[in-house]
Motif scaffolding. Structure first.
Motif, short mmCIF file in Angstrom:
data_model
loop_
_atom_site.label_atom_id
_atom_site.label_comp_id
_atom_site.label_asym_id
_atom_site.label_seq_id
_atom_site.Cartn_x
_atom_site.Cartn_y
_atom_site.Cartn_z
N ASP A 1 0.81 -1.22 0.00
CA ASP A 1 0.00 0.00 0.00
C ASP A 1 0.85 1.27 0.00
N PRO A 2 1.90 1.36 0.84
CA PRO A 2 2.70 2.59 0.84
C PRO A 2 3.33 2.91 -0.52
N PHE A 3 3.81 1.87 -1.22
CA PHE A 3 4.41 2.14 -2.53
C PHE A 3 3.33 2.55 -3.54
N ALA A 4 2.18 1.90 -3.47
CA ALA A 4 1.07 2.30 -4.35
C ALA A 4 0.66 3.75 -4.08
N ARG A 5 0.69 4.14 -2.83
CA ARG A 5 0.36 5.53 -2.48
C ARG A 5 1.39 6.50 -3.06
N SER A 6 2.66 6.12 -3.03
CA SER A 6 3.70 6.98 -3.61
C SER A 6 3.47 7.17 -5.11
N LEU A 7 3.17 6.05 -5.80
CA LEU A 7 2.86 6.17 -7.23
C LEU A 7 1.60 6.99 -7.45
N LEU A 8 0.61 6.80 -6.57
CA LEU A 8 -0.65 7.54 -6.70
C LEU A 8 -0.41 9.04 -6.58
N ARG A 9 0.41 9.45 -5.63
CA ARG A 9 0.69 10.89 -5.48
C ARG A 9 1.37 11.45 -6.73
N THR A 10 2.26 10.66 -7.31
CA THR A 10 2.92 11.10 -8.55
C THR A 10 1.90 11.26 -9.67
N ALA B 1 9.60 -1.82 -5.85
CA ALA B 1 9.96 -0.93 -6.97
C ALA B 1 10.96 -1.62 -7.88
N ILE B 2 10.68 -1.63 -9.17
CA ILE B 2 11.64 -2.19 -10.13
C ILE B 2 12.66 -1.12 -10.49
N SER B 3 13.75 -1.53 -11.10
CA SER B 3 14.85 -0.60 -11.35
C SER B 3 14.45 0.56 -12.25
N SER B 4 13.46 0.35 -13.10
CA SER B 4 13.06 1.42 -14.03
C SER B 4 12.06 2.40 -13.41
N THR B 5 11.59 2.12 -12.19
CA THR B 5 10.64 3.03 -11.53
C THR B 5 11.31 4.36 -11.28
N LYS B 6 10.64 5.44 -11.65
CA LYS B 6 11.19 6.78 -11.45
C LYS B 6 10.19 7.65 -10.70
N LEU B 7 10.67 8.23 -9.61
CA LEU B 7 9.85 9.13 -8.80
C LEU B 7 10.71 10.32 -8.40
N ILE B 8 10.05 11.40 -7.98
CA ILE B 8 10.82 12.52 -7.45
C ILE B 8 11.34 12.15 -6.06
N TRP B 9 12.35 12.86 -5.60
CA TRP B 9 12.99 12.53 -4.32
C TRP B 9 11.98 12.51 -3.18
N LYS B 10 11.07 13.48 -3.16
CA LYS B 10 10.11 13.59 -2.07
C LYS B 10 9.29 12.31 -1.93
N GLU B 11 8.88 11.73 -3.07
CA GLU B 11 8.06 10.51 -3.02
C GLU B 11 8.89 9.30 -2.61
#
Length: 907
Positions: A77-86, A424-434
């Motif tokens: 859930d926490p990782f899904a939430r990070s993607l959701l915010r992005t 998270a797979i190696s190709s996952t890209k998020l901003i630092w905050k997330e």
């Protein structure tokens, strides 16, 4: 084939288990504890089992998903939430909201997953909205936002959470092709309409036996049990089991003052049962959320020496190394907070350059990165911030984060990062905050085991995992409405849930029908010998709680308050015998003496100090106010510095005003200062005194206010000197220092053994240029200033101290007879204090009212009495008095040292 077996009592399940073949069937359960218990029973009977012999329902859904859509990744859930915010930030214009609404959108996805992922769900819901305009206005937009984001997660990021799997499986028509093991389904109240439909589809190719809870009161939970009703209607066979005769058992209903009383009574009752010969495995303590009780309960059980099956764990975030790591990452990321800065700064060698009190004063209130410049050392350590522009891949984030891990312990960081790498797979890209937010959520959830549970200990578990044949003596705690009631985070009303089910056939999880409440009732009817149902009127924080409906429905006394049974800790507290602990025995006498001192039954010993402390006028007043305050400042070297905040503190105001008056009263005194000159003087003072402000923008209006103060001061001084033409300022901020032996009263300008170093600074001394002097002490207001007749009574000795120093000839370059002592209140430029009326007219006006104490004789009396008080005070200080004996107990409520004080009346 689909077969439903109504279960009136959990005891009937033993009949089904007798015919269960673990080699060819899978038993489906809802929780991990029940799974382990069944596996133990299989081992005892069969000597072996395969992985599929007992499955949690969630494990089965994951297996089906993996076989049907292997490219879809299951994430937390926490990782899904990070993607959701992005997603929400990237599509804020389309959605009409940004990531700040993430919690609401995620709740809608959770609640509406059965509709969101159904092939015809959205079209049916849109038709329903047309006939329900009020609901449409209330939450249709939120549903569409949730659907948009859910599809983005599925289609673009190819991820899904465990709670959404069954809803997603509705899209596949080949479920029965990927599973070939017959099932026995034992999910009690934890089954949804979607899960029931999956089981129905699987029954086309394998035998599915569903154990349906069938209590006499099931109509009260019609909505919750609707999936079983659907399965029964579609089943080829409904098998009736022989009824089980219910055994008589004892039930107690108990009300306590709070959760702590519940815990104490539970532990005391468990001890009684064990003393009676009951086996630990037959005893259970059950709560809706046992983790709320566990930290305190575990301590009580450990003190009793009672074995427990539950592991003793700690959160990863409780480890200092992890706390420092996250604090440093946040501080380097521009997420300034005083607590993070403190944790990360005092882990570094540079922290030795700054006292803790000074750090707290400077950085208790932080607003922007520029605030770090308040201290050069802190600025050097933290001013270089991480580059937060753009997005980072998983590996880039991990590499940067590990650069700031500075502990030799690497086991816990490996556990934390393993969770991140799994989701998270190696190709996952998020901003630092997330990325950082996701890392924090992992740390908050991760636990590490300190001590494994005892396999034959008592059972301590949550309500949803409490079904056990072994548990015959059970204590249910936390039976409050707040604990059993599900929270609705969406805007769907109870009526909406019923209308959606009735009109379009979607039975969503209705928070008005709690599965916890259902399980509690089932457990209450399960076979046991003695059940105790407890309600605590307050939680551990002291908040009031209301009893649940089931507890109120039980027969018994619901109004009387029960006293908890005594525990081992109570025995230790009341016992006259020693506790028998090595760490206590070694310090027994010292501990007992300290307790007696804290209770006021024994005097605190005087402090033995190698060197006499420095003395000033304010320190003498502090000692007379309370010897402990003096000790805290002079012996323990503690400081209570004002916090730098948007509201400028009194000390900074006083420093600036004193320094300004010092500049303006330089002789020959001039009264034609321009605004520009005053502005320049104030800027010089700010630099010279190193005055700090929470925001530089505060300085301009603050300076303007003091320019106006300076102008008013000059106007008043001009009028005063026009009236009292002899007035000259002889000294400004005049320092003095000497050494005094309180026994012989000998005074020396050079250091001597057994002598106090006495120093201070007089704000201002005016004179007539011949021999008469007036001492002035600046004050911002008249609050707390007494008339000179009450100076000794109220321990206001500062001006008397200065007069004594001058009369003793201890000031360089200034000498004469003091004829006036005044507090100079610069709010209204009023002078209050002592004067010799016979000398009025030269340096001050005569009094409007006759003052019988305004005489030279009174001055000599004051000097004599002050000398006696000073010598007596120095003698007490020399003896090392430090007891918390305030002159006035009323001052303790506002004392800045009360948290450190050991005064009996404060303990």
């Amino acid at each position: 084939m689909l077969q439903v077996i109504p279960i009136e009592s959990r005891t009937q399940i033993a009949q089904i288990f007798a015919n269960y073949n673990p080699r060819s069937q899978s038993w489906l359960v809802s929780d991990l504890r029940t799974k382990f218990e069944l596996q133990q029973k299989i081992l005892a009977r069969e000597r072996q089992y395969v992985d599929e012999s007992v499955l949690r329902a969630s494990d089965l859904w994951k297996i089906l998903l993996k076989r049907l859509d292997p490219g879809l990744r299951l994430v937390s859930d926490p990782f899904a939430r990070s993607l959701l915010r992005t997603i929400m930030d990237e599509n804020a214009e389309v959605l009409g909201v940004n990531s700040s609404a993430e919690d609401t959108v995620f709740s809608y996805i959770d609640q509406m997953a059965a509709v969101l992922f159904h092939p015809e769900g959205t079209s049916r819901l849109e038709e329903w909205f047309e006939t329900h305009p009020e609901s449409k206005n209330r939450w249709r937009d939120w549903y569409l936002r949730a659907r948009f984001c859910a599809l983005k997660l599925l289609q673009d990021h190819r991820v899904i959470t465990a709670d959404w799997i069954t809803a997603y499986l509705q899209n596949f028509n080949e479920l029965e092709r990927v599973w070939d093991i017959p099932l026995i389904v034992d999910l009690s109240g934890e089954i949804s309409r979607v899960e029931a439909e999956i089981l129905r589809v699987l029954s086309r190719s394998v035998d599915v036996i569903v154990l349906e809870p069938n209590p006499s009161w099931k109509k009260d939970f019609h909505f919750l049990l609707k999936p079983y009703e659907d399965l029964r209607q579609q089943s080829q066979k409904v098998q009736e089991l022989p009824s089980v005769v219910k055994k008589e058992k004892r039930q107690d209903v108990m009300r306590f003052s709070g959760m702590l009383a519940e815990i104490k009574h539970s532990v005391g009752q468990v001890r009684e049962w064990l003393d009676e010969g009951k086996s630990p495995e037959s005893i259970a303590i059950v709560a809706p959320d046992i983790e709320t009780y566990w930290p305190v309960l575990q301590s009580y059980l450990q003190e009793e020496g009672i074995p427990v099956q539950k592991d003793i764990t700690h959160k990863a975030q409780s480890l200092p190394s992890v706390t420092r790591w996250l604090a440093l990452l946040r501080s380097k990321s521009g997420r300034l907070s005083s607590s993070d800065l403190e944790i990360s700064f005092f882990d570094k060698e540079e922290s030795q350059e700054l006292r803790y009190e000074e750090f707290r004063s400077l950085f208790k209130s932080l607003y922007v990165n520029e605030d770090l410049a308040r201290n050069e050392t802190v600025y050097k350590v933290f001013h270089e911030q991480l580059d937060l522009t753009g997005v980072l891949s998983r590996d880039e984030f991990v590499a940067k984060a590990l650069m700031y891990w500075n502990s030799a312990e690497t086991d816990i960081v490996q556990v934390i990062l393993r969770e991140l790498l799994q989701n998270a797979i190696s190709s996952t890209k998020l901003i630092w905050k997330e990325w950082l937010s996701y890392l924090e959520s992992i740390v908050a959830a991760k636990e590490y085991t300190l001590e494994k549970g005892h396999p034959r200990g008592i059972m301590v578990t949550k309500l949803m995992s409490a079904h056990s044949e072994k548990a015959q003596y059970r204590i249910f705690v936390g039976l409050t409405d707040e604990a059993l009631r599900a929270r609705n985070k969406t805007q769907l009303s109870g009526q909406d849930y019923f209308e959606l089910a009735k009109d379009i056939g979607f039975y969503l999880d209705n928070p008005d029908q709690s599965d916890l409440d259902f399980e509690l009732r089932l457990l209450a009817e399960a076979e046991s010998t003695h059940d105790i149902f407890c309600f605590g009127a307050t939680d551990l924080s002291g908040s009031l709680c209301s009893p649940c409906t089931f507890w109120m429905s039980l027969s018994g006394d619901h109004e009387s308050l029960n006293l908890p049974k005594e525990t081992r800790w109570d025995e230790l507290q009341h016992s006259d015998q020693t506790a028998g602990r090595p760490w206590v025995d070694a310090r027994k006498e010292n501990i007992e003496r300290r307790i007696q001192q804290d209770m006021g039954k024994m005097e605190l010993e005087n402090i033995q100090v190698p060197n006499l402390p420095r003395i000033s006028a304010s320190s003498v007043e502090s000692f007379l106010e309370c010897p402990f305050v003096f000790a805290a400042q002079r012996y323990f070297k503690l400081k209570d510095l004002p916090d730098i905040d948007l509201d400028v503190d009194h000390r900074t105001r006083g420093q600036l005003a004193h320094a300004l008056f010092e500049k303006l009263t330089a002789e020959p005194m001039r009264f034609n200062w321009t605004t520009e000159e005053l502005d320049q003087v104030l800027e010089e003072i700010k630099t010279e005194k190193k005055l700090l402000f929470a925001d530089d923008r505060l300085w301009k209006p603050f300076k303007k206010k003091h320019i106006h103060l300076g102008q008013r001061f000059l106007e008043f001084e001009k009028r005063w000197r026009d009236e009292f033409k002899k007035t000259r300022t002889l000294a400004r901020e005049k320092r003095f220092e000497f050494y005094l032996d309180p026994v012989t009263e000998e005074i020396s300008r050079e250091p001597k053994d057994n002598c106090f170093r006495i120093s201070g600074q007089i704000d201002r001394i005016d004179g007539d240029g011949v021999s008469q002097l007036v001492v002035l002490d600046y004050k911002s207001s008249a609050g707390g200033i007494s008339s000179h007749a009450s100076w000794f009574k109220n321990r206001e000795l500062q001006l008397l101290f200065y007069m004594w120093v001058i009369e003793k000839g201890l000031l360089e370059d200034v000498g004469g007879e003091v004829i006036g002592l005044f507090y100079y209140v610069f709010r209204n430029f009023e002078r209050k204090g002592f004067k010799i009326e016979d000398f009025a007219g030269g340096l001050f006006p005569s009094s409007k009212r006759k003052d019988k104490n305004a005489t030279a004789e009174s001055k000599e009396k004051y000097l004599s009495e002050f000398s006696t008080v000073l010598m007596g005070t120095l003698d007490r200080i020399k003896k090392g008095e430090s007891q918390a004996k305030p002159a006035d107990f009323k001052t303790c409520s506002g004392c800045e040292w009360r948290r450190q004080c050991r005064a009996p009346h404060l303990n």
